[in-house]
Write a protein that holds these residues in place. Structure first.
Motif, PDB file in Angstrom:
ATOM      1  N   LEU A 139     -17.437  43.181  76.209  1.00 17.99           N
ATOM      2  CA  LEU A 139     -16.405  44.211  76.355  1.00 17.99           C
ATOM      3  C   LEU A 139     -16.873  45.254  77.364  1.00 17.99           C
TER       4      LEU A 139
ATOM      5  N   ASP B 163     -13.833  37.315  71.939  1.00 16.72           N
ATOM      6  CA  ASP B 163     -15.255  37.635  72.086  1.00 16.72           C
ATOM      7  C   ASP B 163     -15.399  39.040  72.668  1.00 16.72           C
ATOM      8  N   CYS B 164     -15.992  39.933  71.893  1.00 18.47           N
ATOM      9  CA  CYS B 164     -16.178  41.312  72.342  1.00 18.47           C
ATOM     10  C   CYS B 164     -17.591  41.571  72.853  1.00 18.47           C
TER      11      CYS B 164
ATOM     12  N   CYS C  69      -9.821  42.709  67.903  1.00 18.02           N
ATOM     13  CA  CYS C  69     -10.289  41.534  68.644  1.00 18.02           C
ATOM     14  C   CYS C  69     -10.812  40.450  67.698  1.00 18.02           C
TER      15      CYS C  69
ATOM     16  N   ALA D 285     -11.402  43.308  78.162  1.00 17.78           N
ATOM     17  CA  ALA D 285     -11.844  42.063  77.530  1.00 17.78           C
ATOM     18  C   ALA D 285     -11.107  40.899  78.166  1.00 17.78           C
TER      19      ALA D 285
ATOM     20  N   LEU E  24      -7.111  49.010  75.149  1.00 18.43           N
ATOM     21  CA  LEU E  24      -7.672  47.685  75.362  1.00 18.43           C
ATOM     22  C   LEU E  24      -6.904  46.969  76.468  1.00 18.43           C
TER      23      LEU E  24
ATOM     24  N   PHE F 143     -12.692  46.599  67.996  1.00 18.23           N
ATOM     25  CA  PHE F 143     -13.468  45.410  67.613  1.00 18.23           C
ATOM     26  C   PHE F 143     -12.784  44.650  66.476  1.00 18.23           C
TER      27      PHE F 143
END
Length: 355
Positions: A285, A281-282, A275, A307, A236, A272
Protein backbone atom coordinates in the motif's frame (compact mmCIF):
# COMPACT_ATOMS: atom_id res chain seq x y z
CA UNK A 1 -34.13 63.28 -9.22
CA UNK A 2 -30.96 61.66 -7.88
CA UNK A 3 -32.44 58.21 -8.54
CA UNK A 4 -33.25 59.19 -12.12
CA UNK A 5 -29.70 60.47 -12.60
CA UNK A 6 -28.33 57.19 -11.24
CA UNK A 7 -30.48 55.06 -13.57
CA UNK A 8 -29.64 57.17 -16.61
CA UNK A 9 -25.90 56.96 -15.90
CA UNK A 10 -26.04 53.19 -15.39
CA UNK A 11 -27.97 52.59 -18.62
CA UNK A 12 -25.71 54.93 -20.63
CA UNK A 13 -22.71 52.97 -19.35
CA UNK A 14 -24.36 49.70 -20.30
CA UNK A 15 -25.03 50.89 -23.85
CA UNK A 16 -21.33 51.58 -24.30
CA UNK A 17 -19.55 49.04 -22.09
CA UNK A 18 -22.03 46.43 -20.86
CA UNK A 19 -21.64 42.73 -21.62
CA UNK A 20 -24.08 41.73 -24.37
CA UNK A 21 -22.59 38.56 -25.90
CA UNK A 22 -22.43 36.13 -22.99
CA UNK A 23 -23.84 32.71 -23.98
CA UNK A 24 -26.97 33.09 -21.86
CA UNK A 25 -27.67 36.53 -23.39
CA UNK A 26 -27.99 34.96 -26.86
CA UNK A 27 -31.44 33.52 -27.62
CA UNK A 28 -32.33 34.56 -24.10
CA UNK A 29 -35.16 32.70 -22.37
CA UNK A 30 -36.20 32.42 -18.71
CA UNK A 31 -34.80 28.86 -18.72
CA UNK A 32 -31.37 29.90 -19.99
CA UNK A 33 -31.24 32.80 -17.55
CA UNK A 34 -32.23 30.52 -14.67
CA UNK A 35 -29.50 27.97 -15.42
CA UNK A 36 -26.87 30.70 -15.85
CA UNK A 37 -27.85 32.45 -12.63
CA UNK A 38 -27.60 29.22 -10.64
CA UNK A 39 -24.20 28.46 -12.16
CA UNK A 40 -22.97 32.00 -11.48
CA UNK A 41 -23.66 31.71 -7.76
CA UNK A 42 -20.23 31.62 -6.09
CA UNK A 43 -18.59 31.14 -9.51
CA UNK A 44 -16.94 33.54 -11.96
CA UNK A 45 -18.26 34.14 -15.47
CA UNK A 46 -15.12 32.82 -17.20
CA UNK A 47 -15.47 29.52 -15.33
CA UNK A 48 -19.19 29.19 -15.99
CA UNK A 49 -19.17 29.75 -19.78
CA UNK A 50 -17.93 26.29 -20.91
CA UNK A 51 -20.13 24.53 -18.33
CA UNK A 52 -23.17 26.49 -19.47
CA UNK A 53 -22.54 25.72 -23.14
CA UNK A 54 -22.16 21.97 -22.46
CA UNK A 55 -25.24 22.00 -20.24
CA UNK A 56 -27.37 23.69 -22.90
CA UNK A 57 -26.13 21.28 -25.56
CA UNK A 58 -27.42 18.35 -23.48
CA UNK A 59 -30.46 20.03 -21.89
CA UNK A 60 -31.71 22.75 -24.27
CA UNK A 61 -34.96 23.26 -22.38
CA UNK A 62 -36.59 22.53 -19.06
CA UNK A 63 -38.30 19.40 -20.39
CA UNK A 64 -34.97 17.87 -21.40
CA UNK A 65 -33.52 18.65 -17.98
CA UNK A 66 -36.53 17.15 -16.21
CA UNK A 67 -36.32 13.95 -18.29
CA UNK A 68 -32.60 13.45 -17.56
CA UNK A 69 -31.33 11.38 -14.68
CA UNK A 70 -29.64 13.10 -11.77
CA UNK A 71 -26.47 11.21 -12.65
CA UNK A 72 -26.44 12.83 -16.11
CA UNK A 73 -26.86 16.26 -14.57
CA UNK A 74 -24.17 15.72 -11.93
CA UNK A 75 -21.75 14.42 -14.56
CA UNK A 76 -22.03 17.65 -16.56
CA UNK A 77 -21.78 19.71 -13.37
CA UNK A 78 -18.67 17.94 -12.04
CA UNK A 79 -15.88 20.41 -11.32
CA UNK A 80 -18.19 23.41 -10.93
CA UNK A 81 -18.61 22.82 -7.20
CA UNK A 82 -21.49 23.54 -4.80
CA UNK A 83 -23.30 20.44 -6.06
CA UNK A 84 -26.54 21.19 -4.23
CA UNK A 85 -27.10 23.70 -7.03
CA UNK A 86 -27.19 20.90 -9.61
CA UNK A 87 -29.50 18.76 -7.48
CA UNK A 88 -31.85 21.73 -7.01
CA UNK A 89 -31.82 22.49 -10.75
CA UNK A 90 -32.85 18.93 -11.54
CA UNK A 91 -35.49 18.81 -8.81
CA UNK A 92 -36.91 22.20 -9.82
CA UNK A 93 -37.07 21.24 -13.50
CA UNK A 94 -39.28 18.30 -12.63
CA UNK A 95 -41.51 20.50 -10.47
CA UNK A 96 -41.86 23.00 -13.32
CA UNK A 97 -42.86 20.26 -15.76
CA UNK A 98 -45.23 18.52 -13.33
CA UNK A 99 -46.83 21.54 -11.68
CA UNK A 100 -46.34 24.52 -14.02
CA UNK A 101 -46.91 23.06 -17.50
CA UNK A 102 -43.21 23.29 -18.30
CA UNK A 103 -43.06 27.08 -17.84
CA UNK A 104 -41.12 28.90 -15.14
CA UNK A 105 -43.47 30.94 -12.91
CA UNK A 106 -43.64 34.63 -13.82
CA UNK A 107 -43.89 36.04 -10.29
CA UNK A 108 -41.35 36.53 -7.51
CA UNK A 109 -43.47 34.46 -5.16
CA UNK A 110 -43.83 31.59 -7.59
CA UNK A 111 -40.12 31.46 -8.45
CA UNK A 112 -38.93 31.89 -4.87
CA UNK A 113 -41.00 28.88 -3.83
CA UNK A 114 -38.89 26.60 -6.04
CA UNK A 115 -35.78 24.79 -4.71
CA UNK A 116 -32.55 26.75 -5.09
CA UNK A 117 -34.17 30.02 -6.22
CA UNK A 118 -33.81 32.91 -3.81
CA UNK A 119 -35.14 36.44 -4.05
CA UNK A 120 -32.27 37.84 -6.13
CA UNK A 121 -32.16 34.88 -8.51
CA UNK A 122 -35.92 35.15 -8.98
CA UNK A 123 -35.52 38.85 -9.77
CA UNK A 124 -32.83 38.08 -12.33
CA UNK A 125 -34.96 35.42 -14.03
CA UNK A 126 -37.93 37.79 -14.29
CA UNK A 127 -36.00 40.86 -15.39
CA UNK A 128 -33.37 39.33 -17.64
CA UNK A 129 -35.53 36.49 -18.95
CA UNK A 130 -38.89 38.22 -19.40
CA UNK A 131 -38.33 41.97 -18.98
CA UNK A 132 -40.52 42.04 -15.86
CA UNK A 133 -39.55 44.72 -13.34
CA UNK A 134 -37.88 43.06 -10.36
CA UNK A 135 -34.91 44.15 -8.21
CA UNK A 136 -31.80 42.03 -7.79
CA UNK A 137 -29.15 41.96 -5.11
CA UNK A 138 -26.26 39.64 -5.87
CA UNK A 139 -22.80 40.17 -4.38
CA UNK A 140 -21.69 42.60 -7.08
CA UNK A 141 -24.82 44.75 -6.77
CA UNK A 142 -24.50 44.83 -2.99
CA UNK A 143 -20.97 46.22 -3.32
CA UNK A 144 -22.03 48.93 -5.79
CA UNK A 145 -24.95 50.07 -3.65
CA UNK A 146 -22.99 49.99 -0.38
CA UNK A 147 -20.31 52.24 -1.84
CA UNK A 148 -22.72 54.52 -3.67
CA UNK A 149 -24.78 55.29 -0.56
CA UNK A 150 -21.92 54.85 1.94
CA UNK A 151 -23.72 52.02 3.73
CA UNK A 152 -21.66 50.76 6.64
CA UNK A 153 -21.65 47.20 7.95
CA UNK A 154 -21.42 43.75 6.45
CA UNK A 155 -23.99 43.26 3.64
CA UNK A 156 -24.90 39.86 5.09
CA UNK A 157 -26.19 41.46 8.28
CA UNK A 158 -30.01 41.38 8.33
CA UNK A 159 -30.44 45.13 8.91
CA UNK A 160 -27.91 46.07 6.23
CA UNK A 161 -29.49 43.58 3.84
CA UNK A 162 -32.94 45.07 4.40
CA UNK A 163 -31.57 48.54 3.65
CA UNK A 164 -29.95 47.29 0.46
CA UNK A 165 -33.12 45.60 -0.74
CA UNK A 166 -35.08 48.79 -0.17
CA UNK A 167 -32.48 50.79 -2.11
CA UNK A 168 -32.40 48.26 -4.95
CA UNK A 169 -36.19 48.44 -5.17
CA UNK A 170 -36.11 52.26 -5.29
CA UNK A 171 -33.47 52.40 -8.01
CA UNK A 172 -34.77 49.65 -10.32
CA UNK A 173 -36.44 51.35 -13.32
CA UNK A 174 -39.81 50.51 -14.81
CA UNK A 175 -38.36 50.28 -18.31
CA UNK A 176 -35.18 48.66 -19.68
CA UNK A 177 -35.03 46.63 -16.48
CA UNK A 178 -33.06 43.81 -18.12
CA UNK A 179 -30.37 46.23 -19.32
CA UNK A 180 -30.29 48.00 -15.96
CA UNK A 181 -29.92 44.84 -13.88
CA UNK A 182 -27.29 43.46 -16.24
CA UNK A 183 -25.44 46.79 -16.04
CA UNK A 184 -25.44 46.74 -12.24
CA UNK A 185 -23.95 43.25 -12.21
CA UNK A 186 -21.40 44.23 -14.85
CA UNK A 187 -20.35 47.40 -13.03
CA UNK A 188 -19.83 45.41 -9.85
CA UNK A 189 -17.86 42.70 -11.66
CA UNK A 190 -15.68 44.85 -13.92
CA UNK A 191 -15.50 48.35 -12.39
CA UNK A 192 -16.51 48.37 -8.72
CA UNK A 193 -14.21 45.50 -7.83
CA UNK A 194 -13.56 44.36 -4.27
CA UNK A 195 -9.98 45.61 -4.41
CA UNK A 196 -8.70 48.57 -6.39
CA UNK A 197 -12.01 49.59 -7.99
CA UNK A 198 -11.69 51.54 -11.24
CA UNK A 199 -13.55 54.56 -9.94
CA UNK A 200 -12.42 56.75 -12.85
CA UNK A 201 -14.40 54.46 -15.16
CA UNK A 202 -17.50 54.28 -12.94
CA UNK A 203 -20.61 56.04 -14.30
CA UNK A 204 -21.87 57.00 -10.82
CA UNK A 205 -18.62 57.96 -9.09
CA UNK A 206 -19.49 61.67 -8.90
CA UNK A 207 -22.26 60.90 -6.41
CA UNK A 208 -20.62 57.85 -4.81
CA UNK A 209 -20.19 58.49 -1.09
CA UNK A 210 -17.42 55.94 -0.64
CA UNK A 211 -15.45 57.43 -3.54
CA UNK A 212 -15.96 61.00 -2.42
CA UNK A 213 -14.86 60.17 1.13
CA UNK A 214 -11.96 58.00 -0.13
CA UNK A 215 -13.34 54.97 1.69
CA UNK A 216 -13.81 52.46 -1.12
CA UNK A 217 -11.30 50.20 0.63
CA UNK A 218 -13.45 50.18 3.80
CA UNK A 219 -16.92 49.86 2.23
CA UNK A 220 -18.52 47.39 2.21
CA UNK A 221 -17.32 45.81 5.43
CA UNK A 222 -15.99 42.30 4.67
CA UNK A 223 -17.56 39.21 6.13
CA UNK A 224 -16.20 38.51 9.62
CA UNK A 225 -13.28 36.14 9.36
CA UNK A 226 -13.96 32.61 10.47
CA UNK A 227 -11.44 29.96 11.44
CA UNK A 228 -12.43 26.88 9.47
CA UNK A 229 -12.29 23.52 11.22
CA UNK A 230 -10.21 20.72 9.71
CA UNK A 231 -11.50 17.23 8.96
CA UNK A 232 -9.03 14.46 8.16
CA UNK A 233 -9.53 11.21 6.29
CA UNK A 234 -7.85 8.59 4.09
CA UNK A 235 -8.82 8.01 0.46
CA UNK A 236 -8.17 4.62 -1.12
CA UNK A 237 -7.10 4.81 -4.76
CA UNK A 238 -7.60 1.23 -5.95
CA UNK A 239 -6.52 0.48 -9.52
CA UNK A 240 -6.75 -2.73 -11.51
CA UNK A 241 -4.55 -4.31 -14.19
CA UNK A 242 -6.36 -2.37 -16.92
CA UNK A 243 -5.50 1.01 -15.44
CA UNK A 244 -9.04 1.60 -14.16
CA UNK A 245 -9.93 2.92 -10.70
CA UNK A 246 -12.58 1.71 -8.28
CA UNK A 247 -15.29 4.31 -7.56
CA UNK A 248 -18.38 4.35 -5.40
CA UNK A 249 -21.35 6.68 -5.73
CA UNK A 250 -21.78 9.00 -2.76
CA UNK A 251 -25.16 9.46 -1.05
CA UNK A 252 -27.50 11.89 -2.85
CA UNK A 253 -27.28 14.53 -0.10
CA UNK A 254 -24.31 16.09 1.64
CA UNK A 255 -20.82 16.93 0.42
CA UNK A 256 -20.26 15.78 -3.18
CA UNK A 257 -23.76 14.31 -3.09
CA UNK A 258 -24.51 12.03 -6.03
CA UNK A 259 -20.96 12.12 -7.40
CA UNK A 260 -18.55 9.24 -7.93
CA UNK A 261 -15.54 9.11 -5.62
CA UNK A 262 -12.89 6.80 -4.23
CA UNK A 263 -13.64 5.06 -0.92
CA UNK A 264 -13.09 7.34 2.06
CA UNK A 265 -12.13 6.28 5.61
CA UNK A 266 -11.72 8.06 8.93
CA UNK A 267 -9.00 5.70 10.12
CA UNK A 268 -6.15 3.87 8.35
CA UNK A 269 -7.10 0.63 10.10
CA UNK A 270 -10.48 0.84 8.35
CA UNK A 271 -8.64 0.91 5.01
CA UNK A 272 -6.84 -2.34 5.85
CA UNK A 273 -10.08 -3.94 7.05
CA UNK A 274 -11.86 -2.93 3.81
CA UNK A 275 -9.05 -4.38 1.71
CA UNK A 276 -8.82 -7.59 3.77
CA UNK A 277 -12.57 -8.19 3.32
CA UNK A 278 -12.02 -8.10 -0.43
CA UNK A 279 -8.73 -10.09 -0.38
CA UNK A 280 -6.69 -7.12 -1.57
CA UNK A 281 -2.97 -7.30 -0.79
CA UNK A 282 -2.10 -4.28 1.34
CA UNK A 283 1.55 -5.18 1.81
CA UNK A 284 2.54 -2.68 -0.86
CA UNK A 285 0.00 0.00 0.00
CA UNK A 286 1.53 3.31 -1.12
CA UNK A 287 1.11 6.42 1.03
CA UNK A 288 1.04 9.65 -0.98
CA UNK A 289 1.55 13.14 0.50
CA UNK A 290 -1.43 14.68 2.26
CA UNK A 291 -3.64 16.98 0.21
CA UNK A 292 -6.12 19.65 1.22
CA UNK A 293 -9.44 20.67 -0.29
CA UNK A 294 -11.29 23.62 1.20
CA UNK A 295 -15.07 23.75 1.32
CA UNK A 296 -17.02 26.84 2.35
CA UNK A 297 -17.25 25.66 5.95
CA UNK A 298 -14.24 23.39 6.57
CA UNK A 299 -10.89 22.13 5.29
CA UNK A 300 -10.61 18.50 4.22
CA UNK A 301 -7.12 17.07 4.67
CA UNK A 302 -6.83 13.65 3.06
CA UNK A 303 -4.04 11.13 2.67
CA UNK A 304 -4.27 9.10 -0.56
CA UNK A 305 -3.43 5.40 -0.23
CA UNK A 306 -2.76 3.58 -3.51
CA UNK A 307 -3.38 -0.17 -3.92
CA UNK A 308 -3.41 -2.50 -6.93
CA UNK A 309 -5.61 -5.50 -7.65
CA UNK A 310 -6.18 -8.09 -10.35
CA UNK A 311 -9.84 -8.53 -9.48
CA UNK A 312 -12.64 -6.98 -11.50
CA UNK A 313 -15.30 -6.85 -8.80
CA UNK A 314 -15.50 -5.42 -5.29
CA UNK A 315 -19.18 -4.63 -4.89
CA UNK A 316 -20.09 -7.62 -2.71
CA UNK A 317 -21.88 -6.46 0.40
CA UNK A 318 -21.85 -2.83 -0.70
CA UNK A 319 -25.10 -0.87 -0.56
CA UNK A 320 -23.92 1.92 -2.89
CA UNK A 321 -23.35 1.53 -6.66
CA UNK A 322 -19.78 1.11 -7.81
CA UNK A 323 -17.85 1.13 -11.07
CA UNK A 324 -14.40 0.97 -12.63
CA UNK A 325 -13.27 4.28 -14.10
CA UNK A 326 -10.51 5.41 -16.44
CA UNK A 327 -9.45 9.08 -16.49
CA UNK A 328 -10.74 9.50 -20.06
CA UNK A 329 -14.18 8.11 -19.14
CA UNK A 330 -17.19 10.36 -18.59
CA UNK A 331 -18.41 10.46 -15.00
CA UNK A 332 -19.19 13.00 -12.33
CA UNK A 333 -16.16 13.15 -10.02
CA UNK A 334 -15.35 15.96 -7.57
CA UNK A 335 -12.49 18.06 -8.96
CA UNK A 336 -9.94 17.10 -6.26
CA UNK A 337 -10.75 13.39 -6.65
CA UNK A 338 -10.46 13.57 -10.43
CA UNK A 339 -7.10 15.29 -10.11
CA UNK A 340 -5.92 12.64 -7.65
CA UNK A 341 -6.93 9.83 -10.01
CA UNK A 342 -5.28 11.58 -12.95
CA UNK A 343 -2.10 12.08 -10.93
CA UNK A 344 -1.94 8.40 -9.97
CA UNK A 345 -2.79 7.30 -13.51
CA UNK A 346 -0.05 9.51 -14.93
CA UNK A 347 2.36 8.59 -12.11
CA UNK A 348 2.88 12.23 -11.33
CA UNK A 349 4.00 13.15 -7.82
CA UNK A 350 1.01 13.95 -5.64
CA UNK A 351 2.39 17.07 -4.02
CA UNK A 352 -0.02 19.03 -1.90
CA UNK A 353 -1.60 21.73 -4.08
CA UNK A 354 -1.81 25.32 -2.83
CA UNK A 355 -5.01 26.30 -1.10
Amino acid sequence: MQNETFRAAVLAWFDQYGRKQLPWQIDRTPYRVWVSEIMLQQTQVVTVIPYFERFMAHFPDVAALAEASLDEVITLWAGLGYYARARNLHRTARIIVEQHDGQLPCTLEGLSALPGIGRSTAGAILSLGSGIRAPILDGNVKRVLCRYRGIEGWPGDSQVLATLWQLSEELTPATRVADYNQAMMDIGATVCAKRKPACSACPVSLNCMAFQSKRTDAIPVPKPRQVLPVRRCFMLVLKNAHGAFYLEKRPPAGIWGGLWSVPEFDDEDDVFAWCAKRHIDCSELEHLPQRRHTFSHYHLDFVPLVACTNSEYYGIGETSPWRWFKPDDTAGLPAPVLKLVEDVAGQRPAAEPPE
